[in-house]
Design an enzyme around this catalytic site. Structure first.
Site, PDB file in Angstrom:
ATOM      1  N   ASP A  90       0.865  -1.172   0.000  1.00  0.00           N
ATOM      2  CA  ASP A  90       0.000   0.000   0.000  1.00  0.00           C
ATOM      3  C   ASP A  90       0.909   1.231   0.000  1.00  0.00           C
ATOM      4  O   ASP A  90       2.137   1.138   0.098  1.00  0.00           O
ATOM      5  CB  ASP A  90      -0.978  -0.022   1.189  1.00  0.00           C
ATOM      6  CG  ASP A  90      -2.200   0.862   0.909  1.00  0.00           C
ATOM      7  OD1 ASP A  90      -2.167   1.687  -0.036  1.00  0.00           O
ATOM      8  OD2 ASP A  90      -3.202   0.747   1.639  1.00  0.00           O
ATOM      9  N   TRP A  91       0.280   2.376  -0.112  1.00  0.00           N
ATOM     10  CA  TRP A  91       0.998   3.637  -0.292  1.00  0.00           C
ATOM     11  C   TRP A  91       2.030   3.853   0.826  1.00  0.00           C
ATOM     12  O   TRP A  91       1.648   4.006   1.977  1.00  0.00           O
ATOM     13  CB  TRP A  91      -0.027   4.786  -0.305  1.00  0.00           C
ATOM     14  CG  TRP A  91       0.551   6.144  -0.521  1.00  0.00           C
ATOM     15  CD1 TRP A  91       1.197   6.929   0.396  1.00  0.00           C
ATOM     16  CD2 TRP A  91       0.539   6.875  -1.748  1.00  0.00           C
ATOM     17  NE1 TRP A  91       1.588   8.100  -0.178  1.00  0.00           N
ATOM     18  CE2 TRP A  91       1.193   8.106  -1.496  1.00  0.00           C
ATOM     19  CE3 TRP A  91       0.049   6.627  -3.033  1.00  0.00           C
ATOM     20  CZ2 TRP A  91       1.352   9.078  -2.476  1.00  0.00           C
ATOM     21  CZ3 TRP A  91       0.202   7.608  -4.009  1.00  0.00           C
ATOM     22  CH2 TRP A  91       0.850   8.804  -3.733  1.00  0.00           C
TER      23      TRP A  91
END
Ligand code: BGC
Length: 740
Positions: free
Chosen positions: A270-271
């Protein structure tokens, strides 16, 4: 063609992709390989020189958040024509519930219980996104969650693994189609792997503690289902699972995903979640974080650039093997080949239907119509047909909010296209009726009662009141959790003031989560729960209010009475001391000096009891459905066989309507305790007034499998109960025995 031939052909195709991947990788330098694992956020507008340079050097494998087709084509051109090996880019975007045409938020789509509709909506979203050059979406989000405080429940498909699996598969089918390289297909991404929906206290990004048995029986099944359905990629979760953050979790990413499920796509973090491994206290610094993520099984780094900076030194220092890098890169390249990007990386926007066209809007309206749940309808105040020629007060901060009705994750939604409830009611009534509109509150959170007097006056001058409240979109979604999930601001006070007008009050809620409605439920005659219904939400709501269509949404998640009941869900365990109406005592009814053991001694809250406000699967209709004659084709069958359950459903109401027929089972005795009910089948039917239909469900012994105490999937002989009805509280039941 025989199926044998198909299999031979398919394996020839996949072999040829593997061969092409191998051939390409033989040409690649270590730097070029690492480039493929690097996803960076695209700069908007002009492409800066540094980005051009990086692309030309093959240092970037994917970009996210660029949706201007000319810019995307130029980015692809640099990658394909200016880099040494011409490897095209994955262009990622959060296409979560529509692109320009916005469909209901995922929890609303889950309330349709309609996989065909969910698939069709995802297809439209994919086509609109693909027209801009996006070839990869970060959806579906299939985190099972039983916590309405968590803002991301809006993005989820609800509390149940069976429903989330069926709808997750439908979304993947819509995004990816049968052929990833076909026009309008984009790669999907199952997220967030895994357990994110169990974030403690519903606070986003929070720790999760999930026993392995619970992980396997509740949180993992939707991921397993979409892996089997061929989803192209997985995204790790931000959260930490039993002490190991998902982004560094080998048990999840290797043991389960690769070894047990045989997943062949790629895994993206994820980011910035690789860098956050150090914030979790799991790694020391960026280099250590890169090592942990790559070793655990993350193939691509979203946004942190740690892979780009640290993988090469890690290989050079002998801490990461080149074989490991090769596996990561092959996983990514395979998907690029499957997408057909090596044949054509460029997007011809004219090849696609225009976004927001009539067909797309009609689909968005259909989805909104089926997503709205009728929670209450005293004295059949709805539909409002009898008021169509009269005066209606339309009150509230959500009646005319083109942007807010779209919900969370609408980077590309176009509020100008939104049809709001206010304008939709006006246009539906035309010259026949009159609308008194008073906004009364600036936002759903307003604490001022300045507008109340005018609203009450409008109510007094009208024949009925429709109050549009709930939550604006910013109150749910990522990082937007709430600890108190009542209607925010002074909405309850306003509803009570309107109640004093003596007019029928219809509450329409738009919200990103279940809300606790206990404090106002007796002050309103009807409640339509519309989630955030998207572009066409207003038109759908107007049709439902006036009976053009009957509501048919069913809750994909339990509505608690008070937040202190959370987690409360239908598939709970029985406990050793289950509560019942006979044993429940409310604290207000306890005698003074009551003896400690005088209260029944079963599992309930003294102030809230043991039932929810509205149960999973619940939703009313303007029709009425009767269930009868539940029959099983046999009352005993062996492992490896199946049983057919049939039931007759009749619409005994006076309008045509849809009903969602639901089948639940209970495994009475097992080597680990099993839920009191589990959804195992559902079907949406359309029944005309008076019509009956026999509905059939197959229950195979494999449907009765679960993970047992030794973490293996087992099917155990024994007694099972089956219920079929219109909610998880269905009463019509039968029993069967499974024998060895
Ligand atoms: C979210 C993901 C999303 C990603 C890219 C993250 O903050 O958790 O769900 O796909 O951003 O926008």
């Amino acid at each position: 063609m025989t199926s044998e031939n198909t299999t031979v052909l398919e394996s020839a195709n996949s072999q040829s992709i593997d061969e092409r991947v191998r051939a390409l990788m033989n040409e690649m330098t270590l730097a070029e390989k690492i480039g493929q694992t690097n996803q960076i956020n695209a700069a908007h507008g002009e492409i800066p020189d540094w980005l051009r340079g990086s692309l030309a050097h093959g240092n970037i494998g994917s970009l996210l958040n660029e949706v201007d087709v000319d810019t995307v084509n130029e980015l692809q051109r640099i990658a394909v024509q200016e880099s040494r090996l011409g490897i095209p880019l994955l262009i990622g975007r959060d296409v979560i519930h529509g692109f320009k045409t916005v469909f209901p938020i995922p929890i609303g789509q889950a309330a349709t219980w309609n996989p065909e509709l969910v698939e069709a909506s995802a297809r439209i979203a994919a086509e609109e996104a693909a027209a801009t050059g996006v070839n990869w979406t970060f959806a579906p989000m299939i985190d099972v969650t039983r916590d309405p405080r968590w803002g991301r429940i809006a993005e989820s498909l609800g509390e149940d693994p069976f429903l989330a699996s069926a709808l997750g598969i439908a979304m993947v089918a819509g995004f990816q189609g049968d052929d990833l390289s076909a026009l309008g297909s984009i790669a999907a991404c199952a997220k967030h792997f895994a357990g994110y929906g169990a974030s403690e206290s519903g606070r986003d990004y929070n720790t999760t503690s999930i026993p392995e048995i619970e992980l396997r029986n509740v949180y993992l099944p939707p991921f397993n289902a979409v892996a089997n359905a061929g989803v192209a990629s997985f995204m790790t979760s931000f959260s930490d699972l039993n002490g190991v953050p998902s982004t560094g979790n080998k048990f999840l990413l290797k043991t389960i995903l690769r070894d047990e499920w045989g997943f062949t796509g790629f895994v993206v973090s994820d980011w910035d979640s690789i860098r956050q491994l150090s914030d979790h206290g799991y790694t020391e610094d960026d280099r250590h974080a890169g090592l942990a993520a790559a070793s655990a099984g993350v193939d691509m780094d979203m946004a942190s650039t740690i892979f780009a900076e640290h993988l090469a030194p890690l290989v050079e220092d002998g801490e990461l093997s080149i074989a490991m890098i090769d596996t990561m890169v092959a996983n990514i390249l395979r998907v690029k080949f499957q997408l057909g990007l090596f044949e054509n990386a460029f997007t011809e926007a004219n090849a696609y239907a225009k976004p927001l066209n009539a067909e797309h809007l009609a689909a968005a309206k259909r989805s909104a119509l089926q997503s709205v749940v009728l929670l209450k309808n005293d004295s059949r105040v709805l539909p409002l047909s009898q008021f169509a020629t009269k005066t209606l007060a339309v009150i509230g901060p959500m009646a005319d909010e083109p942007y807010e009705q779209l919900g969370t994750w609408v980077f590309d939604g176009v509020p100008e296209y939104s049809r709001t409830p206010l304008e939709s009611i006006r246009s539906l009534l035309g010259e026949r009726g009159h609308v008194n509109y008073v906004r009364a509150m600036e936002t759903t959170r307003s604490k001022s009662d300045e507008g109340f007097a005018q609203a009450v006056e409008a109510a007094q001058e009208s024949d009925a009141v429709i109050f549009f409240g709930g939550e604006e979109s910013i109150l749910s979604g990522e990082a937007h959790s709430r600890a108190n999930i009542d209607l925010p601001g002074k909405q309850a006070e306003l509803i009570k003031a309107l109640r004093d007008s003596g007019k029928p009050i219809i509450l329409v809620v738009m919200a990103g989560r279940p809300l606790t409605l206990t404090n106002i439920i007796d002050d309103v005659d009807a409640i339509l729960f519309a989630w955030h219904p998207g572009t066409m939400g207003g038109l759908a709501i107007a049709d439902l209010l006036f009976g053009v269509e009957s509501p048919s949404g069913k809750l994909p998640v339990t509505f608690p009475r008070v937040v202190g009941q959370v987690p409360i869900y239908y598939a709970h365990k029985n406990t050793g001391r289950p509560a019942s109406q006979d044993t429940f005592v409310h604290m207000d009814d306890i005698d003074a000096n009551a003896a400690q053991t005088s209260l029944g001694m079963t599992s309930f809250h003294l102030d809230a009891g043991f039932t929810p406000l509205f149960e999973f699967g619940y939703g009313l209709s303007y029709a009425e459905f009767v269930y009868r004659s539940l029959n099983l084709s046999r009352d005993e069958f062996a492992i490896g066989e199946s049983v057919t359950a049939t039931v007759t459903v009749q619409n005994v109401g006076d309008v045509d309507a849809d009903e969602v027929v639901q089948l639940y089972i209970r495994d009475l005795v097992a080597n680990v305790t099993r839920p009191v009910r589990q959804l195992k089948g559902f079907r949406r039917l359309h029944l005309q007034a008076g019509e009956s239909q026999e509905v059939e469900f197959q229950i195979a012994s494999t449907d009765l499998a679960f993970y047992g105490v030794d973490m293996q999937s087992v099917i155990e002989p024994g007694e099972f109960h089956v219920w079929i009805g219109g909610a998880s509280s269905a009463e019509l039941w039968a029993r069967f025995r499974l024998v060895p």
